[in-house]
Design a protein around this motif. Structure first.
Motif, PDB file in Angstrom:
ATOM      1  N   ILE A  74       0.842  -1.200   0.000  1.00  0.00           N
ATOM      2  CA  ILE A  74       0.000   0.000   0.000  1.00  0.00           C
ATOM      3  C   ILE A  74       0.875   1.247   0.000  1.00  0.00           C
ATOM      4  O   ILE A  74       0.621   2.206  -0.747  1.00  0.00           O
ATOM      5  N   ARG A  75       1.911   1.240   0.824  1.00  0.00           N
ATOM      6  CA  ARG A  75       2.805   2.399   0.879  1.00  0.00           C
ATOM      7  C   ARG A  75       3.540   2.594  -0.452  1.00  0.00           C
ATOM      8  O   ARG A  75       3.652   3.720  -0.954  1.00  0.00           O
ATOM      9  N   ASP A  76       4.022   1.502  -1.030  1.00  0.00           N
ATOM     10  CA  ASP A  76       4.742   1.586  -2.302  1.00  0.00           C
ATOM     11  C   ASP A  76       3.844   2.108  -3.422  1.00  0.00           C
ATOM     12  O   ASP A  76       4.232   2.997  -4.190  1.00  0.00           O
ATOM     13  N   VAL A  77       2.640   1.574  -3.513  1.00  0.00           N
ATOM     14  CA  VAL A  77       1.717   1.985  -4.578  1.00  0.00           C
ATOM     15  C   VAL A  77       1.252   3.418  -4.364  1.00  0.00           C
ATOM     16  O   VAL A  77       1.170   4.208  -5.304  1.00  0.00           O
ATOM     17  N   THR A  78       0.961   3.760  -3.112  1.00  0.00           N
ATOM     18  CA  THR A  78       0.519   5.125  -2.829  1.00  0.00           C
ATOM     19  C   THR A  78       1.597   6.123  -3.213  1.00  0.00           C
ATOM     20  O   THR A  78       1.341   7.098  -3.928  1.00  0.00           O
ATOM     21  N   ASP A  79       2.816   5.891  -2.742  1.00  0.00           N
ATOM     22  CA  ASP A  79       3.919   6.786  -3.086  1.00  0.00           C
ATOM     23  C   ASP A  79       4.157   6.806  -4.592  1.00  0.00           C
ATOM     24  O   ASP A  79       4.404   7.857  -5.186  1.00  0.00           O
ATOM     25  N   GLY A  80       4.070   5.615  -5.208  1.00  0.00           N
ATOM     26  CA  GLY A  80       4.317   5.533  -6.642  1.00  0.00           C
ATOM     27  C   GLY A  80       3.296   6.310  -7.460  1.00  0.00           C
ATOM     28  O   GLY A  80       3.646   7.002  -8.418  1.00  0.00           O
ATOM     29  N   VAL A  81       2.026   6.202  -7.075  1.00  0.00           N
ATOM     30  CA  VAL A  81       0.975   6.907  -7.821  1.00  0.00           C
ATOM     31  C   VAL A  81       1.099   8.411  -7.618  1.00  0.00           C
ATOM     32  O   VAL A  81       0.969   9.192  -8.565  1.00  0.00           O
ATOM     33  N   VAL A  82       1.364   8.837  -6.377  1.00  0.00           N
ATOM     34  CA  VAL A  82       1.527  10.272  -6.114  1.00  0.00           C
ATOM     35  C   VAL A  82       2.690  10.829  -6.925  1.00  0.00           C
ATOM     36  O   VAL A  82       2.574  11.871  -7.592  1.00  0.00           O
ATOM     37  N   GLU A  83       3.835  10.150  -6.872  1.00  0.00           N
ATOM     38  CA  GLU A  83       5.009  10.631  -7.593  1.00  0.00           C
ATOM     39  C   GLU A  83       4.783  10.606  -9.108  1.00  0.00           C
ATOM     40  O   GLU A  83       5.218  11.520  -9.822  1.00  0.00           O
ATOM     41  N   LEU A  84       4.080   9.580  -9.580  1.00  0.00           N
ATOM     42  CA  LEU A  84       3.832   9.479 -11.019  1.00  0.00           C
ATOM     43  C   LEU A  84       2.930  10.612 -11.494  1.00  0.00           C
ATOM     44  O   LEU A  84       3.215  11.252 -12.518  1.00  0.00           O
ATOM     45  N   GLU A  85       1.857  10.875 -10.756  1.00  0.00           N
ATOM     46  CA  GLU A  85       0.959  11.948 -11.177  1.00  0.00           C
ATOM     47  C   GLU A  85       1.663  13.299 -11.133  1.00  0.00           C
ATOM     48  O   GLU A  85       1.500  14.133 -12.038  1.00  0.00           O
ATOM     49  N   GLU A  86       2.463  13.531 -10.094  1.00  0.00           N
ATOM     50  CA  GLU A  86       3.170  14.806 -10.007  1.00  0.00           C
ATOM     51  C   GLU A  86       4.182  14.943 -11.141  1.00  0.00           C
ATOM     52  O   GLU A  86       4.354  16.038 -11.711  1.00  0.00           O
ATOM     53  N   ALA A  87       4.865  13.848 -11.494  1.00  0.00           N
ATOM     54  CA  ALA A  87       5.833  13.898 -12.585  1.00  0.00           C
ATOM     55  C   ALA A  87       5.137  14.168 -13.913  1.00  0.00           C
ATOM     56  O   ALA A  87       5.637  14.940 -14.749  1.00  0.00           O
ATOM     57  N   VAL A  88       3.994  13.532 -14.130  1.00  0.00           N
ATOM     58  CA  VAL A  88       3.243  13.749 -15.362  1.00  0.00           C
ATOM     59  C   VAL A  88       2.792  15.199 -15.465  1.00  0.00           C
ATOM     60  O   VAL A  88       2.936  15.840 -16.511  1.00  0.00           O
ATOM     61  N   CYS A  89       2.235  15.728 -14.371  1.00  0.00           N
ATOM     62  CA  CYS A  89       1.769  17.114 -14.398  1.00  0.00           C
ATOM     63  C   CYS A  89       2.925  18.080 -14.650  1.00  0.00           C
ATOM     64  O   CYS A  89       2.782  19.053 -15.407  1.00  0.00           O
ATOM     65  N   ALA A  90       4.069  17.805 -14.033  1.00  0.00           N
ATOM     66  CA  ALA A  90       5.229  18.676 -14.234  1.00  0.00           C
ATOM     67  C   ALA A  90       5.687  18.632 -15.693  1.00  0.00           C
ATOM     68  O   ALA A  90       6.000  19.665 -16.295  1.00  0.00           O
ATOM     69  N   ARG A  91       5.722  17.438 -16.287  1.00  0.00           N
ATOM     70  CA  ARG A  91       6.166  17.306 -17.673  1.00  0.00           C
ATOM     71  C   ARG A  91       5.179  17.943 -18.649  1.00  0.00           C
ATOM     72  O   ARG A  91       5.582  18.523 -19.672  1.00  0.00           O
ATOM     73  N   LEU A  92       3.892  17.864 -18.332  1.00  0.00           N
ATOM     74  CA  LEU A  92       2.878  18.415 -19.222  1.00  0.00           C
ATOM     75  C   LEU A  92       2.583  19.886 -18.958  1.00  0.00           C
ATOM     76  O   LEU A  92       1.778  20.496 -19.660  1.00  0.00           O
ATOM     77  N   GLY A  93       3.235  20.450 -17.943  1.00  0.00           N
ATOM     78  CA  GLY A  93       3.002  21.854 -17.629  1.00  0.00           C
ATOM     79  C   GLY A  93       1.671  22.104 -16.953  1.00  0.00           C
ATOM     80  O   GLY A  93       1.106  23.198 -17.042  1.00  0.00           O
ATOM     81  N   ILE A  94       1.169  21.095 -16.239  1.00  0.00           N
ATOM     82  CA  ILE A  94      -0.107  21.206 -15.532  1.00  0.00           C
ATOM     83  C   ILE A  94       0.186  21.537 -14.067  1.00  0.00           C
ATOM     84  O   ILE A  94       1.170  21.047 -13.500  1.00  0.00           O
ATOM     85  N   PRO A  95      -0.646  22.359 -13.423  1.00  0.00           N
ATOM     86  CA  PRO A  95      -0.419  22.665 -12.005  1.00  0.00           C
ATOM     87  C   PRO A  95      -0.354  21.395 -11.155  1.00  0.00           C
ATOM     88  O   PRO A  95      -0.981  20.380 -11.485  1.00  0.00           O
ATOM     89  N   ARG A  96       0.404  21.473 -10.078  1.00  0.00           N
ATOM     90  CA  ARG A  96       0.562  20.320  -9.201  1.00  0.00           C
ATOM     91  C   ARG A  96      -0.805  19.818  -8.743  1.00  0.00           C
ATOM     92  O   ARG A  96      -1.647  20.611  -8.309  1.00  0.00           O
ATOM     93  N   PRO A  97      -1.061  18.520  -8.855  1.00  0.00           N
ATOM     94  CA  PRO A  97      -2.397  18.004  -8.541  1.00  0.00           C
ATOM     95  C   PRO A  97      -2.729  18.131  -7.054  1.00  0.00           C
ATOM     96  O   PRO A  97      -1.861  18.066  -6.197  1.00  0.00           O
ATOM     97  N   ARG A  98      -4.011  18.300  -6.785  1.00  0.00           N
ATOM     98  CA  ARG A  98      -4.454  18.387  -5.394  1.00  0.00           C
ATOM     99  C   ARG A  98      -4.433  16.998  -4.761  1.00  0.00           C
ATOM    100  O   ARG A  98      -4.447  15.988  -5.456  1.00  0.00           O
ATOM    101  N   ARG A  99      -4.402  16.974  -3.437  1.00  0.00           N
ATOM    102  CA  ARG A  99      -4.426  15.699  -2.710  1.00  0.00           C
ATOM    103  C   ARG A  99      -5.715  14.956  -3.034  1.00  0.00           C
ATOM    104  O   ARG A  99      -6.777  15.545  -3.179  1.00  0.00           O
ATOM    105  N   ALA A 100      -5.606  13.623  -3.103  1.00  0.00           N
ATOM    106  CA  ALA A 100      -6.773  12.801  -3.392  1.00  0.00           C
ATOM    107  C   ALA A 100      -6.426  11.344  -3.103  1.00  0.00           C
ATOM    108  O   ALA A 100      -5.249  10.974  -3.080  1.00  0.00           O
ATOM    109  N   PRO A 101      -7.440  10.501  -2.866  1.00  0.00           N
ATOM    110  CA  PRO A 101      -7.176   9.065  -2.705  1.00  0.00           C
ATOM    111  C   PRO A 101      -6.554   8.491  -3.975  1.00  0.00           C
ATOM    112  O   PRO A 101      -6.698   9.045  -5.069  1.00  0.00           O
ATOM    113  N   VAL A 102      -5.876   7.380  -3.812  1.00  0.00           N
ATOM    114  CA  VAL A 102      -5.173   6.760  -4.933  1.00  0.00           C
ATOM    115  C   VAL A 102      -6.084   6.481  -6.132  1.00  0.00           C
ATOM    116  O   VAL A 102      -5.722   6.807  -7.267  1.00  0.00           O
TER     117      VAL A 102
END
Length: 236
Positions: free
Chosen positions: A85-113
């Protein structure tokens, strides 16, 4: 092959959306109600090192002494589930933030996985326009989906499909009803698309989603009716 890569990633994301809540239910068996999906607390960059230290200490404590669910001493927390759970949670958060950064989208708001995963799914067209990013998203979602499946002990049903793989000409086509997809299970299979994962990932298998079954049937010699039946789990 952009459309196929997008389809692969969409299937892995869908698998994660389905299995992650099941992990939370498995964390403390015997509880009256399943645990709510874990949502990481907000933090600032200066908190990152403290968070890493706390996680290391918590993991050591778990490994040395074990844990029990609060208020339910007879239901031990399953550490391998907690780690996943910890690995997937961290992985999804980091992945979404990396995608938003690469696409020039504002940092995503907190949300469940699961919600974060749905947001990623909604960005797949934009992600696919950047091949390096698309490959990273595909590889990460596949890794996390497979880890969830292993921890849950999922054994996906497989149904043999007649005909020959259009790429390797072997009788290695199999239907996977849970994914509603057909895969070539021949590990030596290679296609001609330079950006396909079969060239650099030994675990990758060619996949035909439902939208490509008519093409697959025409090229392999199987029938679309057979594929429909296989997806219901009926062997031919």
């Amino acid at each position: 092959m952009p459309e196929r890569s997008t389809s692969d990633t969409a299937l892995w994301i869908a698998s994660l959306i389905r299995t992650f809540p099941e992990l939370c239910e498995e964390l403390a068996p015997g509880r009256a109600a399943p645990l709510a999906p874990y949502v990481p607390a907000p933090h600032t960059p200066r908190d990152d090192e403290l968070v890493r230290v706390e996680r290391r200490e918590a993991l050591l404590l778990q490994q040395r002494h074990g844990l029990t669910a609060a208020g339910h001493g007879s239901a031990p927390i399953r550490l391998h589930v907690s780690d996943t759970i910890r690995d997937v949670t961290d992985g999804v958060v980091e992945l979404e933030e990396a995608v938003c950064a690469r696409l020039g989208i504002p940092r995503p708001r907190r949300a469940p996985v699961p919600e974060r995963l749905r947001r990623l799914a909604g960005l797949l067209d934009e992600i696919e326009a950047q091949p390096v990013l698309a490959r990273h998203v595909r590889d990460e979602t596949r890794r996390m989906a497979r880890r969830c499946a292993r921890v849950l002990g999922d054994t996906e049903q497989v149904v043999r499909v007649s005909g020959r793989c259009p790429w390797c000409d072997s009788v290695s086509l199999r239907a996977f009803p849970d994914r509603r997809a057909v895969l070539c299970v021949n590990p030596a299979c290679r296609c001609t698309a330079e950006d396909c994962g079969c060239h650099d990932d030994p675990a990758y298998r060619h996949l035909w989603p439902e939208s490509e079954w008519a093409t697959l049937a025409a090229e392999s010699g199987c029938r679309t009716e057979e594929l429909d039946s296989a997806m219901e789990g009926d062997p031919q």
